[in-house]
Design a protein around this motif. Structure first.
Motif, mmCIF file in Angstrom:
data_model
loop_
_atom_site.group_PDB
_atom_site.id
_atom_site.type_symbol
_atom_site.label_atom_id
_atom_site.label_comp_id
_atom_site.label_asym_id
_atom_site.label_seq_id
_atom_site.Cartn_x
_atom_site.Cartn_y
_atom_site.Cartn_z
ATOM 1 N N VAL A 110 -0.010 -5.229 -10.035
ATOM 2 C CA VAL A 110 -0.874 -4.075 -9.733
ATOM 3 C C VAL A 110 -1.751 -4.170 -8.526
ATOM 4 C CG1 VAL A 110 -2.656 -2.703 -10.686
ATOM 5 C CG2 VAL A 110 -1.082 -3.492 -12.215
ATOM 6 N N PRO A 111 -2.457 -5.268 -8.020
ATOM 7 C CA PRO A 111 -3.279 -5.152 -6.930
ATOM 8 C C PRO A 111 -2.320 -5.199 -5.550
ATOM 9 C CG PRO A 111 -3.625 -7.107 -8.419
ATOM 10 C CD PRO A 111 -2.545 -6.536 -8.932
ATOM 11 N N ALA A 112 -1.010 -5.625 -5.587
ATOM 12 C CA ALA A 112 -0.099 -5.242 -4.267
ATOM 13 C C ALA A 112 0.201 -3.815 -4.427
ATOM 14 C CB ALA A 112 1.148 -6.325 -4.367
ATOM 15 N N TRP A 113 0.514 -3.248 -5.544
ATOM 16 C CA TRP A 113 0.740 -1.766 -5.273
ATOM 17 C C TRP A 113 -0.709 -0.863 -4.818
ATOM 18 C CZ3 TRP A 113 5.256 0.508 -5.589
ATOM 19 C CH2 TRP A 113 6.226 -0.172 -6.359
ATOM 20 N N ASN A 114 -1.675 -1.316 -5.367
ATOM 21 C CA ASN A 114 -2.793 -0.467 -4.911
ATOM 22 C C ASN A 114 -3.117 -0.829 -3.498
ATOM 23 O OD1 ASN A 114 -5.351 1.157 -5.588
ATOM 24 N ND2 ASN A 114 -6.209 -0.875 -4.815
ATOM 25 N N ASN A 115 -3.071 -1.888 -2.948
ATOM 26 C CA ASN A 115 -3.478 -2.343 -1.579
ATOM 27 C C ASN A 115 -2.490 -1.776 -0.780
ATOM 28 O OD1 ASN A 115 -5.415 -3.677 -2.574
ATOM 29 N ND2 ASN A 115 -4.518 -5.777 -2.375
ATOM 30 N N LEU A 116 -1.098 -1.800 -1.247
ATOM 31 C CA LEU A 116 -0.061 -0.878 -0.417
ATOM 32 C C LEU A 116 -0.360 0.552 -0.150
ATOM 33 C CD1 LEU A 116 2.395 -1.039 1.142
ATOM 34 C CD2 LEU A 116 3.801 -0.726 -1.035
ATOM 35 N N GLY A 117 -1.192 1.029 -1.108
ATOM 36 C CA GLY A 117 -1.438 2.464 -1.087
ATOM 37 C C GLY A 117 -2.526 2.441 -0.355
ATOM 38 N N VAL A 118 -3.511 1.751 -0.098
ATOM 39 C CA VAL A 118 -4.733 1.794 0.811
ATOM 40 C C VAL A 118 -4.224 1.521 2.308
ATOM 41 C CG1 VAL A 118 -6.764 0.500 1.508
ATOM 42 C CG2 VAL A 118 -6.230 0.758 -0.954
ATOM 43 N N VAL A 119 -3.127 0.930 2.346
ATOM 44 C CA VAL A 119 -2.571 0.707 3.895
ATOM 45 C C VAL A 119 -1.861 1.820 4.090
ATOM 46 C CG1 VAL A 119 -0.764 -0.680 5.342
ATOM 47 C CG2 VAL A 119 -2.210 -1.926 3.559
ATOM 48 N N LEU A 120 -1.210 2.751 3.118
ATOM 49 C CA LEU A 120 -0.361 3.661 3.773
ATOM 50 C C LEU A 120 -1.427 5.011 3.856
ATOM 51 C CD1 LEU A 120 2.451 3.318 1.110
ATOM 52 C CD2 LEU A 120 2.660 3.129 3.369
ATOM 53 N N MET A 121 -2.458 5.021 3.025
ATOM 54 C CA MET A 121 -3.563 5.942 3.424
ATOM 55 C C MET A 121 -3.948 5.890 4.718
ATOM 56 S SD MET A 121 -3.944 8.224 1.014
ATOM 57 C CE MET A 121 -5.595 8.819 1.010
ATOM 58 N N ASP A 122 -4.238 4.462 5.018
ATOM 59 C CA ASP A 122 -4.800 4.286 6.348
ATOM 60 C C ASP A 122 -3.954 4.445 7.414
ATOM 61 O OD1 ASP A 122 -7.208 3.377 5.200
ATOM 62 O OD2 ASP A 122 -6.906 1.445 5.622
ATOM 63 N N THR A 123 -2.594 4.572 7.298
ATOM 64 C CA THR A 123 -1.670 4.837 8.328
ATOM 65 C C THR A 123 -1.370 6.223 8.279
ATOM 66 O OG1 THR A 123 0.186 4.124 7.004
ATOM 67 C CG2 THR A 123 -1.110 2.242 8.452
ATOM 68 N N GLY A 124 -1.828 7.010 7.396
ATOM 69 C CA GLY A 124 -1.563 8.593 7.527
ATOM 70 C C GLY A 124 -0.331 9.166 6.618
#
Length: 188
Positions: A110-124
């Motif tokens: 789960v943490p990897a999925w969530n953190n990947l989502g944060v990265v994707l949000m930060d990159t638009g």
């Protein structure tokens, strides 16, 4: 007179050296003590890294996580931790690569999925981020309020691309701390 003072000084220096050699001759060694270092246990690099992340010491946390990678190998925990610290350091490309590797290693982490989502949000990449947050939310069985909030913000951003709020400026990410326990870190 100068010759006499110089001779006394040399004599005192030599006398001091004699005492040192006498002490060494009695069994002391100028070398560090020897022993079985295999009995000593080092502190887990992941635990140290998590504490450093919580303290905002991201460069030191990166070093601790790299040490953990050297000791444990590139486990899902280590990859996710490295991805998280790179996210905090603003190295989004490296973070994304590491988090994708973590997900490839364990698709239920789960943490990897969530953190990947944060990265994707930060990159638009909001659309992909919302799909990633949905996966994290489903894998977590809806237990984490933070993942729910991340998903809500991503969906709101899709519905209204101009959507921003003060909370959007403060993204969340999760770092795993041992047997299913998570430490929630909030970006400054």
């Amino acid at each position: 007179m100068h010759k006499w003072v110089g001779a006394v000084a040399v004599g005192l220096i030599l006398a001091g050296c004699e005492e040192k050699t006498a002490t060494l001759a009695q069994g002391d060694s100028p070398f560090p003590p020897t022993g079985d270092v295999t009995r000593l246990q080092s502190v887990d690099g992941l635990a140290v890294g998590h504490r450093l992340m919580a303290a905002g010491q991201f460069e030191l946390a990166l070093k601790a996580y790299l040490r953990a990678a050297g000791e444990q190998g590139t486990t899902v925990d280590v990859l996710s931790a490295l991805g998280s610290v790179n996210l905090r350091l603003g190295r989004l490309g490296q973070s994304e690569q590491l988090l994708r590797r973590a997900i490839k290693t364990d698709q239920t982490f789960v943490p990897a999925w969530n953190n990947l989502g944060v990265v994707l949000m930060d990159t638009g990449r909001v659309g992909e981020a919302s799909r990633v947050f949905k996966t994290a939310f489903a894998l977590d069985s809806g237990k984490s309020d933070e993942i729910r909030e991340n998903l809500r913000r991503a969906l709101a951003k899709i519905e209204n691309p101009a959507y921003t709020s003060e909370k959007d400026e403060r993204a969340f990410d999760l770092v795993r701390r041992g047997n299913g326990r998570y430490l929630l870190l909030q970006a400054p």
